[in-house]
Design a protein around this motif. Structure first.
Motif, PDB file in Angstrom:
ATOM      1  N   ASP A   1      -0.390   0.240  -0.235  1.00 35.31           N
ATOM      2  CA  ASP A   1       1.964   0.029  -0.016  1.00 35.31           C
ATOM      3  C   ASP A   1       2.384   0.920  -0.984  1.00 35.31           C
ATOM      4  OD1 ASP A   1       3.598  -1.382   0.884  1.00 35.31           O
ATOM      5  OD2 ASP A   1       2.300  -3.249   0.847  1.00 35.31           O
ATOM      6  N   THR A   2       3.043   1.989  -0.522  1.00 28.46           N
ATOM      7  CA  THR A   2       3.613   2.849  -1.611  1.00 28.46           C
ATOM      8  C   THR A   2       4.910   1.723  -1.700  1.00 28.46           C
ATOM      9  OG1 THR A   2       4.505   4.045   0.592  1.00 28.46           O
ATOM     10  CG2 THR A   2       2.118   4.317  -1.307  1.00 28.46           C
ATOM     11  N   GLU A   3       5.899   1.493  -0.668  1.00 30.36           N
ATOM     12  CA  GLU A   3       6.766   0.346  -0.324  1.00 30.36           C
ATOM     13  C   GLU A   3       7.165  -0.531  -1.125  1.00 30.36           C
ATOM     14  OE1 GLU A   3       7.895  -0.187   4.047  1.00 30.36           O
ATOM     15  OE2 GLU A   3       8.055   1.659   4.017  1.00 30.36           O
ATOM     16  N   LYS A   4       5.157  -1.493  -1.165  1.00 36.58           N
ATOM     17  CA  LYS A   4       5.678  -2.494  -2.289  1.00 36.58           C
ATOM     18  C   LYS A   4       5.293  -2.483  -3.830  1.00 36.58           C
ATOM     19  CE  LYS A   4       2.796  -6.661  -3.346  1.00 36.58           C
ATOM     20  NZ  LYS A   4       1.414  -7.564  -2.992  1.00 36.58           N
ATOM     21  N   LEU A   5       4.586  -1.084  -3.842  1.00 35.70           N
ATOM     22  CA  LEU A   5       5.190  -0.205  -4.995  1.00 35.70           C
ATOM     23  C   LEU A   5       6.082   0.143  -5.856  1.00 35.70           C
ATOM     24  CD1 LEU A   5       3.625   0.116  -7.767  1.00 35.70           C
ATOM     25  CD2 LEU A   5       2.933   2.759  -6.640  1.00 35.70           C
TER      26      LEU A   5
ATOM     27  N   TYR B   1       9.486  -1.351  -4.954  1.00 36.81           N
ATOM     28  CA  TYR B   1      10.246  -2.492  -4.963  1.00 36.81           C
ATOM     29  C   TYR B   1       9.091  -2.976  -5.898  1.00 36.81           C
ATOM     30  CZ  TYR B   1      11.124  -7.534  -4.615  1.00 36.81           C
ATOM     31  OH  TYR B   1      11.988  -8.702  -4.946  1.00 36.81           O
ATOM     32  N   ASN B   2       8.069  -3.582  -6.912  1.00 33.63           N
ATOM     33  CA  ASN B   2       7.771  -3.888  -7.580  1.00 33.63           C
ATOM     34  C   ASN B   2       8.340  -3.323  -9.068  1.00 33.63           C
ATOM     35  OD1 ASN B   2       6.350  -6.334  -6.941  1.00 33.63           O
ATOM     36  ND2 ASN B   2       4.111  -4.899  -6.835  1.00 33.63           N
TER      37      ASN B   2
ATOM     38  N   ARG C   1      11.694   6.123  -3.577  1.00 32.14           N
ATOM     39  CA  ARG C   1      10.344   6.607  -2.767  1.00 32.14           C
ATOM     40  C   ARG C   1       9.382   6.823  -3.392  1.00 32.14           C
ATOM     41  NH1 ARG C   1      11.143  11.078   2.020  1.00 32.14           N
ATOM     42  NH2 ARG C   1      12.206  12.815   0.639  1.00 32.14           N
TER      43      ARG C   1
END
Length: 249
Positions: A70-74, A76-77, A90
């Motif tokens: 999950d690159t979007e979650k990464l 965000y973190n 991104r």
């Protein structure tokens, strides 16, 4: 797998992009945060090196890691852990042999000047109250498209194989209350844009003629060019890649 990370940063607090032993670079900030989140050391390779105090509206780097689900979650973190003056837009996968530096087709920089002191633009523009001849500055800037060797505007004692750059844009414009120099090339030498701006400003102030500026280019001698313009006005605004490499969304 290999991934690209797209980011931006305000460079005021950093000693440039590159991590160094005795000072803080943007690269170090990101690597430390990502290594903690992913629980594994990683190393970033940037598309461009920016100097101390220089900003980036768009910067890319690549890194190798196991498959990221999950690159979007990464993203965000990471943004939740790094300082507010750095932001990740991104992360996306690329072919294994893609190098963010060597795959880039062009870089575009802007140098921004304001005639008035604006507290909301502090450390993001060079405040210069002098009257400048914009027409002469553009005549001189246009000469850059006719030449390929820019040793006159490179920092000395730099380890490069050659001083050749293919400049495809070099022009001054007025946007709102700012005077902006835009320049695009396949590559840039260390300190090149700031040295160019500093010399072009001397043309604008009447201290050099357009012909003088051309002679500086031909001389291939850094001592003949003007002093570097201050770092705070310089922005890396775009790094270009082949269309098939960068996802559209």
């Amino acid at each position: 797998m290999r991934y690209f990370i797209e980011l931006s940063y305000k460079g005021t607090a950093y000693n440039g992009w590159q991590k160094q032993n005795n000072s803080l670079g943007v690269q170090q900030v990101l690597e430390e945060a990502m290594s903690k989140i992913l629980r594994k050391p990683l190393e970033l390779t940037g598309s461009s090196r920016t100097d101390t105090g220089v900003h980036a509206e768009q910067q890319f780097a690549h890194f190798d890691f196991d498959e990221i689900q999950d690159t979007e979650k990464l993203v965000y973190n990471i943004n939740g852990m790094i300082p507010r003056d750095v932001a990740v837009q991104r992360i996306f996968s690329v072919p294994e042999d893609t190098n963010s530096r060597f795959a880039a087709t062009h870089r575009r920089y802007q140098y921004r000047i304001s005639k008035i002191k604006n507290p909301f633009l502090m450390n993001q523009v060079y405040v210069l109250r002098a009257d400048l001849d914009l027409e002469k500055m553009n005549q001189a800037a246009a000469l850059l498209l006719q030449y390929f060797d820019f040793e006159s505007f490179s920092k000395i004692h730099t380890s490069v194989n050659n001083f050749r750059c293919s400049i495809s844009q070099a022009e001054w414009s007025v946007e709102d209350d700012l005077l902006i120099f835009s320049i695009q090339s396949n590559r840039f030498l260390r300190g090149m844009v700031r040295a160019l701006v500093g010399t072009l400003l001397e043309v604008g102030k009447g201290k050099r003629t357009v012909a003088d500026f051309e002679e500086v280019i031909k001389s291939r001698d850094r001592k003949k060019a003007g002093a570097q313009a201050p770092a705070e006005g310089l922005f890396l605004v775009e790094v270009g890649y082949p269309a098939e490499l960068i996802p559209t969304s």
